[in-house]
Scaffold this active site. Structure first.
Site, PDB file in Angstrom:
ATOM      1  N   HIS A  42       9.692  -5.777   4.223  1.00  0.00           N
ATOM      2  CA  HIS A  42       9.482  -6.939   3.358  1.00  0.00           C
ATOM      3  C   HIS A  42       9.057  -6.441   1.985  1.00  0.00           C
ATOM      4  O   HIS A  42       8.764  -5.246   1.825  1.00  0.00           O
ATOM      5  CB  HIS A  42       8.336  -7.805   3.919  1.00  0.00           C
ATOM      6  CG  HIS A  42       7.019  -7.121   3.759  1.00  0.00           C
ATOM      7  ND1 HIS A  42       6.598  -6.127   4.615  1.00  0.00           N
ATOM      8  CD2 HIS A  42       6.062  -7.222   2.804  1.00  0.00           C
ATOM      9  CE1 HIS A  42       5.429  -5.666   4.202  1.00  0.00           C
ATOM     10  NE2 HIS A  42       5.074  -6.305   3.104  1.00  0.00           N
ATOM     11  N   HIS A 124       8.423  -3.258  -4.437  1.00  0.00           N
ATOM     12  CA  HIS A 124       8.913  -2.217  -3.523  1.00  0.00           C
ATOM     13  C   HIS A 124       8.898  -2.702  -2.080  1.00  0.00           C
ATOM     14  O   HIS A 124       8.163  -3.641  -1.738  1.00  0.00           O
ATOM     15  CB  HIS A 124       8.054  -0.957  -3.636  1.00  0.00           C
ATOM     16  CG  HIS A 124       6.659  -1.145  -3.124  1.00  0.00           C
ATOM     17  ND1 HIS A 124       5.671  -1.752  -3.871  1.00  0.00           N
ATOM     18  CD2 HIS A 124       6.097  -0.850  -1.923  1.00  0.00           C
ATOM     19  CE1 HIS A 124       4.567  -1.796  -3.163  1.00  0.00           C
ATOM     20  NE2 HIS A 124       4.793  -1.268  -1.975  1.00  0.00           N
TER      21      HIS A 124
END
Ligand code: 2AM
Length: 179
Positions: A42, A124
């Site tokens: 995620h 990220h």
């Protein structure tokens, strides 16, 4: 007082999670670090920490008022942060709408007393943890793409000693006019 460890983030479609896991197995050897499970891949937008039910409700109400456009995530960058030993996947040119959304959520979180790190948001997806300093990154010849049309609130819950992320609520992002 009952609290939960919460964060706002972007889920990834299951098909992309599976593709990323297959690619990761090809480009990183087993000794490159501890792989994050497919379902846990995620992107965090704003980490909230341990939050009371009351504060979680306020943050959800604020999230529900956000009016932002969706965007395309172009995942074409990878890097290594030595201190946490994290290998990540990111975007060479993060979409402006992504940065705006994260910065808004982070500002709302800070106003509710959720400590935010002073470093600017660096979008990220953590791929590996506990990577050694000499971990070799793959050549930047990959490009994963994903349309983002909602963001979510997640709870991080321990599952056999490792965190597992449970989606608690989601909010839509409007149609991306550039798409
Ligand atoms: P990471 O993947 O870079 O470790 C759930 O823990 C999510 O919140 C993870 O994606 C993690 O980011 C992020 N996170 C955990 N602790 C954090 C902290 N103290 N500050 C910012 N983000 C954090």
């Amino acid at each position: 007082m009952k609290t939960q460890r919460l964060f706002f983030g972007l889920s990834l479609p299951e098909s992309l999670q599976q593709q990323l896991v297959r690619w990761r197995a090809e480009v990183f050897p087993a000794e490159a670090g501890r792989p994050i499970a497919a379902a846990n891949l995620h992107m965090t937008l704003a980490f909230l920490g341990e939050v009371s039910e009351e504060k979680a409700l306020i943050l959800q109400q604020l999230a529900g008022r956000i009016q932002q456009e969706g965007f395309t995530l172009d995942l074409d960058d990878a890097g290594f942060w030595p201190r946490p030993g994290v290998v990540w996947l990111g975007c060479r040119r993060p979409p402006r709408a992504l940065l705006q959304l994260a910065n808004l959520l982070r500002a709302q979180a800070a106003r509710q007393g959720c400590h935010q790190t002073p470093q600017p948001f660096h979008p990220h997806i953590t791929l590996l943890r506990y990577a050694p300093r000499n971990v070799a990154l793959p050549p930047r010849d990959f490009h994963w793409q994903c349309q983002v049309d909602h963001f979510s609130l997640f709870a991080s819950v321990p599952d056999q000693g490792r965190p597992s992320y449970r989606q608690l609520a989601s909010w839509p992002l409007s149609v991306n006019k550039e798409a």
